[in-house]
Design a protein around this motif. Structure first.
Motif, short mmCIF file in Angstrom:
data_model
loop_
_atom_site.label_atom_id
_atom_site.label_comp_id
_atom_site.label_asym_id
_atom_site.label_seq_id
_atom_site.Cartn_x
_atom_site.Cartn_y
_atom_site.Cartn_z
N LEU A 88 10.97 0.64 -3.96
CA LEU A 88 11.46 1.16 -2.68
C LEU A 88 12.98 1.03 -2.57
O LEU A 88 13.55 1.30 -1.51
CB LEU A 88 10.80 0.42 -1.51
N LYS A 89 13.65 0.59 -3.63
CA LYS A 89 15.07 0.28 -3.55
C LYS A 89 15.93 1.44 -3.01
O LYS A 89 16.74 1.22 -2.11
CB LYS A 89 15.61 -0.21 -4.90
N PRO A 90 15.75 2.67 -3.51
CA PRO A 90 16.60 3.74 -2.97
C PRO A 90 16.42 3.93 -1.45
O PRO A 90 17.39 4.06 -0.72
CB PRO A 90 16.15 4.98 -3.76
N LEU A 91 15.18 3.90 -0.99
CA LEU A 91 14.91 4.06 0.44
C LEU A 91 15.46 2.87 1.23
O LEU A 91 16.11 3.05 2.28
CB LEU A 91 13.39 4.22 0.64
N LEU A 92 15.24 1.65 0.73
CA LEU A 92 15.72 0.47 1.44
C LEU A 92 17.25 0.43 1.49
O LEU A 92 17.82 -0.02 2.48
CB LEU A 92 15.17 -0.81 0.78
N PRO B 63 0.81 -1.23 0.00
CA PRO B 63 0.00 0.00 0.00
C PRO B 63 0.84 1.28 0.00
O PRO B 63 0.43 2.27 -0.62
CB PRO B 63 -0.85 -0.11 1.27
N LEU B 64 1.99 1.29 0.64
CA LEU B 64 2.83 2.49 0.61
C LEU B 64 3.33 2.77 -0.80
O LEU B 64 3.34 3.92 -1.25
CB LEU B 64 4.01 2.34 1.58
N VAL B 65 3.70 1.72 -1.53
CA VAL B 65 4.14 1.90 -2.92
C VAL B 65 2.97 2.40 -3.77
O VAL B 65 3.11 3.32 -4.57
CB VAL B 65 4.71 0.59 -3.51
N GLU B 66 1.79 1.80 -3.57
CA GLU B 66 0.64 2.19 -4.39
C GLU B 66 0.18 3.61 -4.06
O GLU B 66 -0.40 4.29 -4.90
CB GLU B 66 -0.48 1.16 -4.25
N GLU B 67 0.45 4.07 -2.85
CA GLU B 67 0.17 5.46 -2.48
C GLU B 67 1.18 6.41 -3.11
O GLU B 67 0.97 7.62 -3.15
CB GLU B 67 0.18 5.57 -0.94
N GLY B 68 2.31 5.83 -3.59
CA GLY B 68 3.34 6.66 -4.20
C GLY B 68 4.29 7.27 -3.18
O GLY B 68 5.09 8.14 -3.53
N TRP B 69 4.25 6.80 -1.94
CA TRP B 69 5.13 7.35 -0.90
C TRP B 69 6.47 6.61 -0.94
O TRP B 69 6.86 5.94 0.03
CB TRP B 69 4.47 7.22 0.48
N LEU B 70 7.15 6.73 -2.07
CA LEU B 70 8.38 5.95 -2.28
C LEU B 70 9.53 6.50 -1.46
O LEU B 70 10.46 5.76 -1.11
CB LEU B 70 8.74 5.95 -3.77
N ASP B 71 9.50 7.80 -1.15
CA ASP B 71 10.56 8.40 -0.34
C ASP B 71 9.89 9.34 0.65
O ASP B 71 9.95 10.56 0.50
CB ASP B 71 11.55 9.16 -1.24
N HIS B 72 9.24 8.76 1.63
CA HIS B 72 8.39 9.51 2.54
C HIS B 72 8.77 9.11 3.97
O HIS B 72 9.12 7.96 4.22
CB HIS B 72 6.92 9.12 2.26
N PRO B 73 8.71 10.05 4.91
CA PRO B 73 9.09 9.70 6.30
C PRO B 73 8.28 8.52 6.86
O PRO B 73 8.82 7.73 7.63
CB PRO B 73 8.78 10.98 7.09
#
Lengths: 269, 269
Positions: free
Chosen positions: A194-198, A153-163
């Protein structure tokens, strides 16, 4: 160049996530045509029973076999975890590969210390499919798994780089990182986004295994070995077939694919 | 006491969320029997097209009418938003109520300043169903809507009082709170579980409209007016019918219901 080798590769998933595999295939095998099937009317599979998932998987396999594909790629971790046998039984005479096999092979090859972390949806993790395949490749490896139900759901929300996503990742990954793993398998087709964040969260000492990229690699090897690689000059064609065209499908799909989706066909089941 | 009034109320939802409505009904109408239908094999509806949702809604309505129910309650905001007509056309001769009607009536009654906030899934919010119903009741009211796609997965993860959920709620609610609303309609059956956290986030000046509670209130009034209330001494019976019994269904279901679920029946579609 035989017409046999010009046939498309069939790629399928429960929804849009498998488009990350299509994207990796387009980059690794630019001459190959692809038919993608996403079961968007019945997504997500990760919360359904094994019997239901097997039934849906059989339907999709039969549909793609009807499109005269030369290879099948199970781009859905849930289907690969619990219904790979259903696909293999039906797809007689053509190679079948899946994201779990590809990710497991890459993880074993890239974990010299013998410690592998795996993250995925609750169904994938509870199926224990990655641990089983990894242990079949190397029984000495230690596997540490963690379900991350909020990542999709976070990916589908588009929060790829979000706190919020960062805080969630820290919470989910804490126990896996405590085991000092060499590599972390992204065991869900949504996770490559999410690769950059992970990468930030796990730090430089942990190698991220992107199962979209590893699946494209495995597909390339398989086609070569089976003498099925397409070496012609015709431009590759791409078809996208879904069971429903939901709200924001185009936007979300293009985020996964990394390019314009073009025409999307809908089948009514 | 007529046998006619002893018939159960049919309550349905796309999944487990409608159990918050069942819970409120058990408290408000302890003598009434209930048949609950949750379409767990095809949940969530919030990301599907209108045609697909209408088709599924018709199937569920027909199933419950076959159980000889005396009233139907659409406990799913998505179905209420886009397919209420489908239910009304089939359920001839029995009352049909839904969470959107109930929440809208309560919000108008409890917003003296004429400013109402509505939160829900993207499909519910994009359907504009709450704003339309609220304006039909009072054209002068101003409605401020906000989709909160991560709340359902956060509730299902059990992060009811978690820093990630709090941060997410602050982000989603900021624009609505900036409009100084009198009340905030929890336009999704999952949201009542977030009530304590949302109460903190919105502060004491905003009244929370829990559509599970308001639906039970509306059901009580409707049964009374239609002469259908059950006044006997027989203990109420509760049945739970689902299309799939997924992983963690019992745990999640009981969190929504606030008590043991007992026997869950499965139908195979």
């Amino acid at each position: 160049m035989s017409a046999r080798n010009a046939r498309p590769i069939g790629v399928f998933d429960s929804g849009v996530g498998g488009l990350t595999v299509v994207r990796a295939l387009m980059e690794r095998l630019p001459l190959e045509s692809i038919v993608y099937f996403g079961d968007t009317a019945r997504v997500p599979y990760g919360v359904k029973s094994v019997a239901t998932i097997e039934h849906f998987t059989a339907q999709i396999t039969d549909f793609l076999l009807g499109q005269d594909v030369k290879m099948l790629i199970i781009a859905c971790n849930t289907m690969a975890a619990v219904a790979a046998r259903v696909v293999a039984e039906r797809a007689v005479g053509i190679p079948v590969i899946d994201v779990i096999e590809a990710g497991s092979q890459a993880a074993v090859a890239q974990s010299p210390g013998g410690r592998i972390g795996v993250i995925g949806t609750p169904t994938t993790i509870n199926s224990n499919a990655y641990a089983r395949r990894i242990h079949a490749l190397d029984a000495r490896v230690r596997v540490h798994s963690q379900a991350c139900p909020l990542f999709v759901p976070l990916v589908e929300e588009g929060w790829l780089d979000h706190p919020v996503t960062r805080m969630t990742a820290h919470e989910y990954l804490r126990p896996v990182l405590a085991e000092e793993v060499d590599s972390l398998v992204l065991g869900c087709t949504h996770y490559p986004l999410l690769k950059p964040l992970l990468r930030d969260v796990v730090g430089p000492g942990v190698r991220l295994i992107d199962s979209a990229v590893t699946t494209a690699e495995l597909a390339a090897r398989c086609l070569q070995e089976a003498g099925l690689a397409h070496t012609g000059t015709l431009p590759a064609s791409y078809r996208y077939v879904v069971t429903d065209v939901p709200l924001r499908f185009q936007t979300i799909g293009e985020r996964f694919l990394g390019r314009s989706l073009g025409l999307v066909e809908r089948v009514d089941w």
